[in-house]
Design a protein around this motif. Structure first.
Motif, short mmCIF file in Angstrom:
data_model
loop_
_atom_site.label_atom_id
_atom_site.label_comp_id
_atom_site.label_asym_id
_atom_site.label_seq_id
_atom_site.Cartn_x
_atom_site.Cartn_y
_atom_site.Cartn_z
N ASP B 76 0.82 -1.22 0.00
CA ASP B 76 0.00 0.00 0.00
C ASP B 76 0.86 1.26 0.00
O ASP B 76 0.47 2.28 -0.57
CB ASP B 76 -0.99 0.00 1.17
CG ASP B 76 -0.35 -0.30 2.51
OD1 ASP B 76 0.31 -1.34 2.63
OD2 ASP B 76 -0.50 0.52 3.43
N ALA B 79 1.76 1.79 -3.52
CA ALA B 79 0.61 2.31 -4.26
C ALA B 79 0.50 3.82 -4.04
O ALA B 79 0.21 4.58 -4.96
CB ALA B 79 -0.66 1.61 -3.82
N ARG B 80 0.72 4.22 -2.79
CA ARG B 80 0.58 5.65 -2.49
C ARG B 80 1.71 6.48 -3.10
O ARG B 80 1.58 7.69 -3.24
CB ARG B 80 0.47 5.86 -0.98
CG ARG B 80 -0.87 5.31 -0.44
CD ARG B 80 -1.18 5.81 0.95
NE ARG B 80 -0.25 5.28 1.93
CZ ARG B 80 -0.48 4.18 2.66
NH1 ARG B 80 -1.61 3.50 2.52
NH2 ARG B 80 0.40 3.76 3.53
N ILE B 93 -13.86 -9.67 -4.80
CA ILE B 93 -14.08 -9.30 -3.40
C ILE B 93 -15.60 -9.18 -3.22
O ILE B 93 -16.19 -8.14 -3.48
CB ILE B 93 -13.42 -7.94 -3.05
CG1 ILE B 93 -11.99 -7.83 -3.60
CG2 ILE B 93 -13.49 -7.71 -1.54
CD1 ILE B 93 -10.92 -8.53 -2.80
N VAL B 96 -18.36 -6.02 -1.71
CA VAL B 96 -17.77 -4.67 -1.72
C VAL B 96 -18.05 -4.04 -3.09
O VAL B 96 -17.58 -4.55 -4.11
CB VAL B 96 -16.25 -4.73 -1.48
CG1 VAL B 96 -15.63 -3.35 -1.58
CG2 VAL B 96 -15.96 -5.36 -0.12
N ASN B 100 -17.78 1.92 -3.69
CA ASN B 100 -17.25 2.01 -2.34
C ASN B 100 -15.73 1.82 -2.33
O ASN B 100 -14.98 2.56 -1.70
CB ASN B 100 -17.95 0.95 -1.48
CG ASN B 100 -17.56 1.01 -0.02
OD1 ASN B 100 -17.02 2.01 0.45
ND2 ASN B 100 -17.79 -0.06 0.69
N PHE B 101 -15.30 0.84 -3.08
CA PHE B 101 -13.87 0.54 -3.14
C PHE B 101 -13.08 1.69 -3.75
O PHE B 101 -12.02 2.09 -3.24
CB PHE B 101 -13.67 -0.76 -3.93
CG PHE B 101 -12.23 -1.07 -4.17
CD1 PHE B 101 -11.36 -1.21 -3.11
CD2 PHE B 101 -11.74 -1.22 -5.46
CE1 PHE B 101 -10.01 -1.49 -3.33
CE2 PHE B 101 -10.41 -1.50 -5.69
CZ PHE B 101 -9.55 -1.63 -4.62
N LEU B 104 -12.68 4.43 -1.25
CA LEU B 104 -11.70 4.10 -0.21
C LEU B 104 -10.27 4.19 -0.74
O LEU B 104 -9.37 4.68 -0.06
CB LEU B 104 -11.95 2.69 0.34
CG LEU B 104 -13.19 2.53 1.21
CD1 LEU B 104 -13.44 1.05 1.48
CD2 LEU B 104 -13.00 3.28 2.53
N ALA B 105 -10.09 3.72 -1.96
CA ALA B 105 -8.75 3.75 -2.54
C ALA B 105 -8.31 5.19 -2.79
O ALA B 105 -7.15 5.54 -2.57
CB ALA B 105 -8.72 2.94 -3.83
N ALA B 108 -7.41 6.69 0.51
CA ALA B 108 -6.13 6.21 1.05
C ALA B 108 -4.96 7.06 0.56
O ALA B 108 -3.89 7.04 1.14
CB ALA B 108 -5.93 4.75 0.65
N ARG B 109 -5.17 7.78 -0.53
CA ARG B 109 -4.09 8.61 -1.07
C ARG B 109 -4.08 10.02 -0.50
O ARG B 109 -3.21 10.82 -0.81
CB ARG B 109 -4.24 8.71 -2.59
CG ARG B 109 -3.73 7.49 -3.27
CD ARG B 109 -4.19 7.41 -4.71
NE ARG B 109 -3.50 6.32 -5.37
CZ ARG B 109 -3.69 5.03 -5.07
NH1 ARG B 109 -4.54 4.69 -4.13
NH2 ARG B 109 -3.02 4.09 -5.70
N TYR B 142 -20.49 -5.74 -7.22
CA TYR B 142 -19.41 -6.08 -6.30
C TYR B 142 -18.12 -6.26 -7.08
O TYR B 142 -18.12 -6.73 -8.22
CB TYR B 142 -19.76 -7.35 -5.52
CG TYR B 142 -20.94 -7.17 -4.58
CD1 TYR B 142 -21.14 -5.95 -3.92
CD2 TYR B 142 -21.83 -8.20 -4.35
CE1 TYR B 142 -22.21 -5.78 -3.06
CE2 TYR B 142 -22.90 -8.04 -3.48
CZ TYR B 142 -23.10 -6.82 -2.84
OH TYR B 142 -24.15 -6.66 -1.98
N LEU B 143 -17.04 -5.92 -6.44
CA LEU B 143 -15.72 -5.85 -7.06
C LEU B 143 -15.31 -7.17 -7.71
O LEU B 143 -15.03 -8.15 -7.02
CB LEU B 143 -14.71 -5.44 -5.98
CG LEU B 143 -13.30 -5.05 -6.40
CD1 LEU B 143 -13.30 -3.98 -7.47
CD2 LEU B 143 -12.53 -4.58 -5.18
N GLN B 159 -10.08 1.62 -12.35
CA GLN B 159 -9.34 1.97 -11.13
C GLN B 159 -8.13 2.82 -11.46
O GLN B 159 -7.80 3.78 -10.76
CB GLN B 159 -8.91 0.69 -10.40
CG GLN B 159 -10.09 -0.11 -9.88
CD GLN B 159 -9.66 -1.47 -9.34
OE1 GLN B 159 -8.64 -1.60 -8.70
NE2 GLN B 159 -10.44 -2.49 -9.63
N LEU B 163 -7.40 6.51 -9.98
CA LEU B 163 -6.30 6.70 -9.03
C LEU B 163 -5.14 7.50 -9.63
O LEU B 163 -4.24 7.93 -8.90
CB LEU B 163 -5.82 5.35 -8.51
CG LEU B 163 -6.88 4.55 -7.75
CD1 LEU B 163 -6.35 3.19 -7.34
CD2 LEU B 163 -7.35 5.30 -6.50
#
Lengths: 468, 251
Positions: B76, B79-80, B93, B96, B100-101, B104-105, B108-109, B142-143, B159, B163
């Protein structure tokens, strides 16, 4: 309020582990005896028939052995429990009339706030008695009754006596018997024909004293075509010695009615939680149990739907989370007595850190319940090597023209899922938490938003530092 | 600071089995390099090592992102720093939602205390979905659960668009895609191309490189880069196969 030092050794993440100093109007001596039962009955100023009922139940309790087919109950010392503790004050309709420290307790648990925001009515039980019970006026006007069980017995004696102990008689099991002998607190709910209560009623149960027992009794009658949703929450201080909670919930869902009972059980990890919950469902009625078991040391709880008339439907959605020192022995019972009745059981359990969860379920289809069917799905998620899960499905079918489906899965959080989520920037803990949330999503989405959020929050709290 | 992805003398193994045996590559931002080569020679391993898959042990060498060695970092953290792997086999997954995912991703950044705003999220999502010719309802699914191979790959690019990484690694994104999906996925990647994006495109086929034209092409055989060149190298592989590069490896 004090933080109990021993709490840390039991469950470091438990956030409701504080307690108030003990100030009580009545605290019965330890242990269960005829004197204690009489003391309770007298304190409640009950009719004679109830005292007789209690004493008979006491005999039944004493005559039944401890059940040995389920979780290990050898640590539960029934002689060390206080069976009745009456807090100061009375069952108030306004929070202003609740004694200050008790009121603070419920404020800290967010109850008055939730009441203002999203609930039709709220009850709050502290130790053995309801300290607060109120229903919003708009529902009262429609004839909805939402009272403490004692007030229900006093104000609606005939209705009460007609249904009380008809769904769960004291002979049912040892813990239903102990509850019948010493019951105190709980709710009485009556929803008249055709009335649809579209926001939830909630009762919150709090144990405060050490070694105490809580034996609430709830009786809910949903008349023809009516609808309601009832939510139960519970917490207790974390003590090093054990507490005992044994409620009995009886529900009558009449023809075409629909009722949902949701529990988010978050007892501290020193509570034995042995509860009997059962609904009698009549023609085309629908009963749904949403059962979340996160707390307690040992839980044995199998919400039941007795499908008594044609077209009745019962559903049990159950989530259990077991951490170190916990055994969640949870499940469901669907019993088909009539033709074309249907059931659905979805059970999801998460076990970690040597915690143990069991699915124990009974599906029974009596002869003559033609065209009936139930589906059972139980999924277990193990978070580490020490965690344990078991499945005990009991299926008894006496009718040829009926079907039961059963599917069970056991899975582990897999490293590829964690890597995938981490590769998008989520930490390992966040990744594991998200996978768990996804796992329980089919059940969480059935809860009102605030409760789904709370459920997810509690699970995340339990999850902290659990992967690695 | 040099804005580049540098792979220096990288050795990695699974268990006792060495797979990468000294890879050297430098990819500046602004360039996409294709990585080609026969199966089982270390291409996917390279991708997994860069992203930080714990299945693989790095025994020697460095991977530098803008001058920082990332090999000791958690996936992670990498990734950041802006590293993004489009997986060859995206995992499912359940429960989820994609929406939503993604949120969250993105969150996270962010710095501590900073929130992804609705406008930021929704605006970006709209534009990404448009690029990928996808209906908005997809993000309620869902993912990866129950998605076709092509949908999963498209979801990887979704994604990626959300991102906005600095370095992408595409691990055989073209496998299992029909021509339409290939075009859409490539369009998605090309829409991100520019002076801030560098990365590796791992593939077997020229087909993908017709859409995403690489700045350079490297061939990996037996855990080493045996040949590097321009886009014409990929065309030669397509025409002549891998036999001649295998000879290079033994030479």
């Amino acid at each position: 309020m004090t933080v109990n030092p021993e709490a840390a050794s039991i469950n470091t993440e438990y956030e409701y582990g504080w307690s108030n100093p003990e100030r009580y109007a009545i605290k019965a001596p330890k242990g269960l005896s005829r004197e204690v039962v009489e003391m309770i009955s007298k304190a409640k100023d009950e009719p004679q028939w109830m005292l007789d009922f209690r004493l008979k139940a006491l005999d039944i309790f004493l005559s039944k052995p401890m059940p040995e087919w389920g979780a290990d109950l050898s640590g539960l010392n029934l002689d060390e429990i206080y069976y009745y503790i009456k807090p100061e004050g009375f069952n108030a309709r306004s929070w202003d009339d609740v004694p200050e420290d008790v009121k603070q307790t419920f404020e800290r648990l967010g109850i008055p706030e939730a009441e203002r925001a999203a609930l039709a009515g709220v009850g709050a039980q502290y130790e053995s008695e309801m300290v607060y019970h109120n229903l919003k006026e708009e529902w009262e006007k429609l004839g909805v009754v939402f009272l403490s069980i004692e007030d229900g017995m006093r104000e609606y004696p005939e209705l009460f006596r007609e249904y009380f102990a008809t769904v769960v008689p004291p002979e049912d099991n040892k813990f239903a018997a102990v509850n019948s002998a010493v019951w105190s607190g709980g709710s009485f709910v009556y929803v008249p024909k055709g009335v649809k209560v579209d926001i939830p009623l909630q009762t919150y149960f709090r144990i405060n004293a050490e070694n105490s027992g809580q034996f609430e009794r709830t009786l809910i009658i949903i008349e023809e075509g009516a609808q309601a949703h009832y939510i139960e929450g519970c917490t207790a201080p974390a003590y090093s010695s054990d507490s005992f909670h044994s409620g009995v919930i009886e529900i009558i869902v009449k023809e075409g009615a629909r009722f949902r009972y949701s529990t988010i059980q978050n007892w501290s990890h020193n509570v034995y939680n042995l509860v009997t919950q059962r609904a009698a469902v009549y023609g085309n009625g629908v009963m749904e149990w949403v059962d979340g078991n996160l707390g307690s040391k040992v839980t044995m709880k199998y919400p039941a739907c007795y499908l008594l008339e044609e077209g009745a439907r019962g559903e049990v959605l159950s989530i259990a989370m077991a951490s170190r020192g916990q055994h969640q022995d949870a499940g469901a019972k669907i019993v088909h007595f009539a033709p074309h009745t249907s059931g659905n059981i979805v059970s999801k359990s998460i076990s970690k850190d040597a915690g143990r969860s069991s699915y124990r379920g009974l599906v029974k289809i009596y002869e003559g319940a033609r065209g009936s069917k139930t589906n059972v799905e139980c999924d277990a998620l193990l978070l580490d090597e020490e965690a344990r899960t078991d499945t005990y499905p009991y299926i008894e079918i006496e009718e040829r023209d009926a079907s039961v489906g059963h599917e069970a899965t056991v899975s582990k959080i897999n490293d590829e899922q964690i890597l995938y989520l981490q590769s998008r920037g989520l930490s390992e803990d966040e990744a594991a938490g998200l996978i768990v949330r996804g796992f329980i999503e089919p059940i969480a989405k059935e809860l009102p938003l605030e409760y789904a959020v709370e459920l997810n929050r509690l699970i995340e709290l339990e999850m902290e530092g659990s992967v690695g | 600071m040099t804005h580049q992805l540098e792979i220096k003398n990288l050795h990695a193994s699974v268990g006792d089995q060495p797979i990468l045996k000294g890879i050297n590559l430098t990819i500046p931002r602004g360039e996409l390099h294709a990585v080609m080569g026969p199966n089982g020679n270390g291409k996917s391993t390279l991708a997994k090592v860069i992203v930080g898959d714990p299945e693989y042990t790095v025994t020697e060498g460095e991977v530098l992102v803008d001058g920082q060695n990332i090999l000791e970092m958690e996936p992670d953290e990498r990734a950041r720093l802006g590293v993004f792997l489009a997986f060859q086999y995206p995992v499912e997954i359940p429960g989820v939602t994609i929406a939503n995912f993604l949120r969250l991703a993105m969150q996270a950044r962010k710095e501590e205390g900073e929130e992804v705003t609705f406008t930021e999220f929704y605006g970006k999502l709209q534009s990404a979905l448009k690029t990928l010719e996808w209906d908005e309802s997809i993000v309620e699914r869902y993912l990866n659960e129950g998605m076709s191979g092509g949908e999963k790959k498209r979801n990887e690019i979704l994604q990626m668009l959300m991102l906005e990484p600095n370095y992408i690694i595409m691990d055989e994104t073209d496998s299992g895609l029909d021509v339409d999906a290939l075009r859409i996925v490539s369009h998605g990647v090309n829409s991100l191309r520019g002076p801030n994006l560098g990365g590796l495109i791992i593939t077997h086929y020229q087909r993908l490189l017709d859409y995403i034209v690489p700045d350079k092409v490297h061939i990996i055989v037996d855990g080493r880069v045996v040949e590097s060149g321009g886009p014409e190298l990929a065309k030669r592989l397509d025409a002549e196969g891998y036999d001649w590069v295998k000879e290079l490896a033994t030479a």
